[in-house]
Design a protein around this motif. Structure first.
Motif, PDB file in Angstrom:
ATOM      1  N   ASP A  96       0.832  -1.209   0.000  1.00  0.00           N
ATOM      2  CA  ASP A  96       0.000   0.000   0.000  1.00  0.00           C
ATOM      3  C   ASP A  96       0.865   1.257   0.000  1.00  0.00           C
ATOM      4  O   ASP A  96       0.561   2.232  -0.695  1.00  0.00           O
ATOM      5  N   LEU A  97       1.939   1.232   0.778  1.00  0.00           N
ATOM      6  CA  LEU A  97       2.834   2.385   0.857  1.00  0.00           C
ATOM      7  C   LEU A  97       3.477   2.663  -0.505  1.00  0.00           C
ATOM      8  O   LEU A  97       3.536   3.816  -0.949  1.00  0.00           O
ATOM      9  N   VAL A  98       3.934   1.616  -1.164  1.00  0.00           N
ATOM     10  CA  VAL A  98       4.551   1.772  -2.487  1.00  0.00           C
ATOM     11  C   VAL A  98       3.531   2.331  -3.479  1.00  0.00           C
ATOM     12  O   VAL A  98       3.842   3.234  -4.265  1.00  0.00           O
ATOM     13  N   GLN A  99       2.309   1.816  -3.436  1.00  0.00           N
ATOM     14  CA  GLN A  99       1.276   2.319  -4.352  1.00  0.00           C
ATOM     15  C   GLN A  99       0.912   3.771  -4.047  1.00  0.00           C
ATOM     16  O   GLN A  99       0.695   4.568  -4.966  1.00  0.00           O
ATOM     17  N   LEU A 100       0.841   4.118  -2.772  1.00  0.00           N
ATOM     18  CA  LEU A 100       0.551   5.500  -2.398  1.00  0.00           C
ATOM     19  C   LEU A 100       1.655   6.424  -2.905  1.00  0.00           C
ATOM     20  O   LEU A 100       1.380   7.495  -3.459  1.00  0.00           O
ATOM     21  N   MET A 101       2.902   6.016  -2.745  1.00  0.00           N
ATOM     22  CA  MET A 101       4.032   6.803  -3.250  1.00  0.00           C
ATOM     23  C   MET A 101       3.933   6.942  -4.763  1.00  0.00           C
ATOM     24  O   MET A 101       4.125   8.028  -5.320  1.00  0.00           O
ATOM     25  N   LYS A 102       3.602   5.859  -5.435  1.00  0.00           N
ATOM     26  CA  LYS A 102       3.498   5.880  -6.889  1.00  0.00           C
ATOM     27  C   LYS A 102       2.419   6.865  -7.348  1.00  0.00           C
ATOM     28  O   LYS A 102       2.679   7.757  -8.163  1.00  0.00           O
ATOM     29  N   THR A 104       0.784   9.235  -5.673  1.00  0.00           N
ATOM     30  CA  THR A 104       0.990  10.613  -5.225  1.00  0.00           C
ATOM     31  C   THR A 104       1.945  11.326  -6.174  1.00  0.00           C
ATOM     32  O   THR A 104       1.752  12.489  -6.522  1.00  0.00           O
ATOM     33  N   ASN A 105       2.966  10.611  -6.622  1.00  0.00           N
ATOM     34  CA  ASN A 105       3.928  11.205  -7.547  1.00  0.00           C
ATOM     35  C   ASN A 105       3.384  11.294  -8.967  1.00  0.00           C
ATOM     36  O   ASN A 105       3.723  12.232  -9.692  1.00  0.00           O
ATOM     37  N   ILE A 106       2.549  10.362  -9.368  1.00  0.00           N
ATOM     38  CA  ILE A 106       1.893  10.493 -10.676  1.00  0.00           C
ATOM     39  C   ILE A 106       1.031  11.757 -10.675  1.00  0.00           C
ATOM     40  O   ILE A 106       1.049  12.542 -11.632  1.00  0.00           O
ATOM     41  N   HIS A 107       0.308  11.964  -9.592  1.00  0.00           N
ATOM     42  CA  HIS A 107      -0.499  13.184  -9.488  1.00  0.00           C
ATOM     43  C   HIS A 107       0.392  14.423  -9.547  1.00  0.00           C
ATOM     44  O   HIS A 107       0.075  15.402 -10.229  1.00  0.00           O
ATOM     45  N   MET A 108       1.524  14.376  -8.851  1.00  0.00           N
ATOM     46  CA  MET A 108       2.467  15.497  -8.852  1.00  0.00           C
ATOM     47  C   MET A 108       2.913  15.828 -10.276  1.00  0.00           C
ATOM     48  O   MET A 108       2.976  16.995 -10.662  1.00  0.00           O
ATOM     49  N   THR A 109       3.198  14.808 -11.080  1.00  0.00           N
ATOM     50  CA  THR A 109       3.645  15.071 -12.454  1.00  0.00           C
ATOM     51  C   THR A 109       2.528  15.696 -13.288  1.00  0.00           C
ATOM     52  O   THR A 109       2.796  16.520 -14.157  1.00  0.00           O
ATOM     53  N   ASN A 110       1.296  15.325 -13.010  1.00  0.00           N
ATOM     54  CA  ASN A 110       0.170  15.941 -13.711  1.00  0.00           C
ATOM     55  C   ASN A 110       0.032  17.412 -13.316  1.00  0.00           C
ATOM     56  O   ASN A 110      -0.214  18.269 -14.175  1.00  0.00           O
ATOM     57  N   VAL A 111       0.202  17.705 -12.043  1.00  0.00           N
ATOM     58  CA  VAL A 111       0.137  19.090 -11.570  1.00  0.00           C
ATOM     59  C   VAL A 111       1.248  19.910 -12.234  1.00  0.00           C
ATOM     60  O   VAL A 111       1.019  21.036 -12.684  1.00  0.00           O
ATOM     61  N   ILE A 112       2.444  19.346 -12.315  1.00  0.00           N
ATOM     62  CA  ILE A 112       3.563  20.045 -12.956  1.00  0.00           C
ATOM     63  C   ILE A 112       3.246  20.350 -14.412  1.00  0.00           C
ATOM     64  O   ILE A 112       3.467  21.467 -14.883  1.00  0.00           O
ATOM     65  N   LYS A 113       2.726  19.368 -15.136  1.00  0.00           N
ATOM     66  CA  LYS A 113       2.415  19.579 -16.559  1.00  0.00           C
ATOM     67  C   LYS A 113       1.403  20.689 -16.779  1.00  0.00           C
ATOM     68  O   LYS A 113       1.367  21.287 -17.841  1.00  0.00           O
ATOM     69  N   ASN A 114       0.577  20.953 -15.786  1.00  0.00           N
ATOM     70  CA  ASN A 114      -0.511  21.912 -15.946  1.00  0.00           C
ATOM     71  C   ASN A 114      -0.255  23.259 -15.275  1.00  0.00           C
ATOM     72  O   ASN A 114      -1.186  24.052 -15.108  1.00  0.00           O
ATOM     73  N   ILE A 115       0.980  23.527 -14.926  1.00  0.00           N
ATOM     74  CA  ILE A 115       1.313  24.814 -14.315  1.00  0.00           C
ATOM     75  C   ILE A 115       1.099  25.928 -15.328  1.00  0.00           C
ATOM     76  O   ILE A 115       1.472  25.813 -16.495  1.00  0.00           O
ATOM     77  N   ASN A 116       0.531  27.010 -14.853  1.00  0.00           N
ATOM     78  CA  ASN A 116       0.383  28.212 -15.662  1.00  0.00           C
ATOM     79  C   ASN A 116       1.772  28.837 -15.790  1.00  0.00           C
ATOM     80  O   ASN A 116       2.336  29.309 -14.789  1.00  0.00           O
ATOM     81  N   ILE A 117       2.329  28.850 -16.988  1.00  0.00           N
ATOM     82  CA  ILE A 117       3.717  29.302 -17.164  1.00  0.00           C
ATOM     83  C   ILE A 117       3.921  30.762 -16.780  1.00  0.00           C
ATOM     84  O   ILE A 117       5.028  31.165 -16.461  1.00  0.00           O
ATOM     85  N   SER A 118       2.865  31.533 -16.773  1.00  0.00           N
ATOM     86  CA  SER A 118       3.004  32.937 -16.351  1.00  0.00           C
ATOM     87  C   SER A 118       3.278  33.041 -14.854  1.00  0.00           C
ATOM     88  O   SER A 118       3.629  34.112 -14.356  1.00  0.00           O
ATOM     89  N   LYS A 119       3.147  31.938 -14.120  1.00  0.00           N
ATOM     90  CA  LYS A 119       3.357  31.928 -12.667  1.00  0.00           C
ATOM     91  C   LYS A 119       4.712  31.351 -12.257  1.00  0.00           C
ATOM     92  O   LYS A 119       5.025  31.277 -11.070  1.00  0.00           O
ATOM     93  N   LEU A 120       5.523  30.951 -13.228  1.00  0.00           N
ATOM     94  CA  LEU A 120       6.787  30.278 -12.910  1.00  0.00           C
ATOM     95  C   LEU A 120       7.760  31.130 -12.100  1.00  0.00           C
ATOM     96  O   LEU A 120       8.620  30.587 -11.402  1.00  0.00           O
ATOM     97  N   GLN A 121       7.643  32.430 -12.161  1.00  0.00           N
ATOM     98  CA  GLN A 121       8.559  33.292 -11.410  1.00  0.00           C
ATOM     99  C   GLN A 121       7.988  33.722 -10.060  1.00  0.00           C
ATOM    100  O   GLN A 121       8.611  34.499  -9.342  1.00  0.00           O
ATOM    101  N   ASN A 122       6.807  33.209  -9.702  1.00  0.00           N
ATOM    102  CA  ASN A 122       6.263  33.489  -8.376  1.00  0.00           C
ATOM    103  C   ASN A 122       7.200  32.905  -7.330  1.00  0.00           C
ATOM    104  O   ASN A 122       7.812  31.856  -7.539  1.00  0.00           O
ATOM    105  N   ILE A 123       7.290  33.583  -6.200  1.00  0.00           N
ATOM    106  CA  ILE A 123       8.312  33.264  -5.203  1.00  0.00           C
ATOM    107  C   ILE A 123       7.704  32.695  -3.928  1.00  0.00           C
ATOM    108  O   ILE A 123       6.694  33.163  -3.433  1.00  0.00           O
ATOM    109  N   CYS A 124       8.384  31.669  -3.429  1.00  0.00           N
ATOM    110  CA  CYS A 124       8.047  31.044  -2.157  1.00  0.00           C
ATOM    111  C   CYS A 124       9.216  31.294  -1.203  1.00  0.00           C
ATOM    112  O   CYS A 124      10.367  31.406  -1.646  1.00  0.00           O
ATOM    113  N   ILE A 125       8.919  31.381   0.077  1.00  0.00           N
ATOM    114  CA  ILE A 125       9.955  31.590   1.088  1.00  0.00           C
ATOM    115  C   ILE A 125       9.987  30.356   1.991  1.00  0.00           C
ATOM    116  O   ILE A 125       8.975  29.961   2.550  1.00  0.00           O
TER     117      ILE A 125
END
Length: 163
Positions: A96-102, A104-125
């Motif tokens: 279950d842990l391995v599948q959750l890791m898998k 969760t990271n698949i979702h992360m890659t989908n979020v990355i692909k859909n980033i609004n490129i105009s926001k790439l220079q927004n800053i986090c601290i």
């Protein structure tokens, strides 16, 4: 944007490598081998879940909130060990842990692909008051993932120490 596609694709490749490695690890190795932070392989996998989850939230917040986002930072100052302990990854079912890791990271890659490129220079601290852009954060994601993949490979390759 090509950068986002490449980061997503690179992360998925690393994820597939890790998943194939994790399928064949014996229980003794999962529980006894420890990295320099004294984490077991099971705890490292849990940390990868936390990393994907936290970074997903950062990416989303950085796209709709004002720049100079001060997001709670789980990775610095030893707090990530609390995340590992509170979620009790040591007693989580391995498959279950391995599948959750898998996934969760698949979702992360989908979020990355859909980033609004105009926001790439927004800053986090960070908790250490370091400023970094959304772009820097996502560029670092597969680097961080590979660090832990390599770490797990090294732990598996270690010979047992004689008693």
């Amino acid at each position: 944007m090509e950068l986002l596609e490449n980061i997503s694709r690179d992360t998925l490749k690393l994820l597939n490598k890790l998943e194939n490695i994790l399928k064949y690890i014996d229980d003794n190795t999962i529980f006894t081998k420890r990295n320099t932070q004294n984490r077991t392989i099971k705890q490292i996998v849990g940390h990868l879940i936390d990393s994907a989850s936290n970074n997903t939230h950062r990416i989303i917040h950085l796209q709709y909130r004002r720049s100079l986002l001060n997001f709670p930072d789980y990775a610095n100052l030893g707090v990530n060990n609390k995340w590992i302990a509170i979620q009790d990854y040591d007693n989580y079912n391995w498959e279950d842990l391995v599948q959750l890791m898998k996934y969760t990271n698949i979702h992360m890659t989908n979020v990355i692909k859909n980033i609004n490129i105009s926001k790439l220079q927004n800053i986090c601290i960070s908790a250490l008051f370091t400023k970094y852009t959304l772009e820097e954060m996502i560029i670092d994601y597969p680097v961080h993932f590979k660090l832990h993949l390599d770490e797990i490979k090294e732990l598996i390759a270690q010979k047992r120490k004689p008693r």
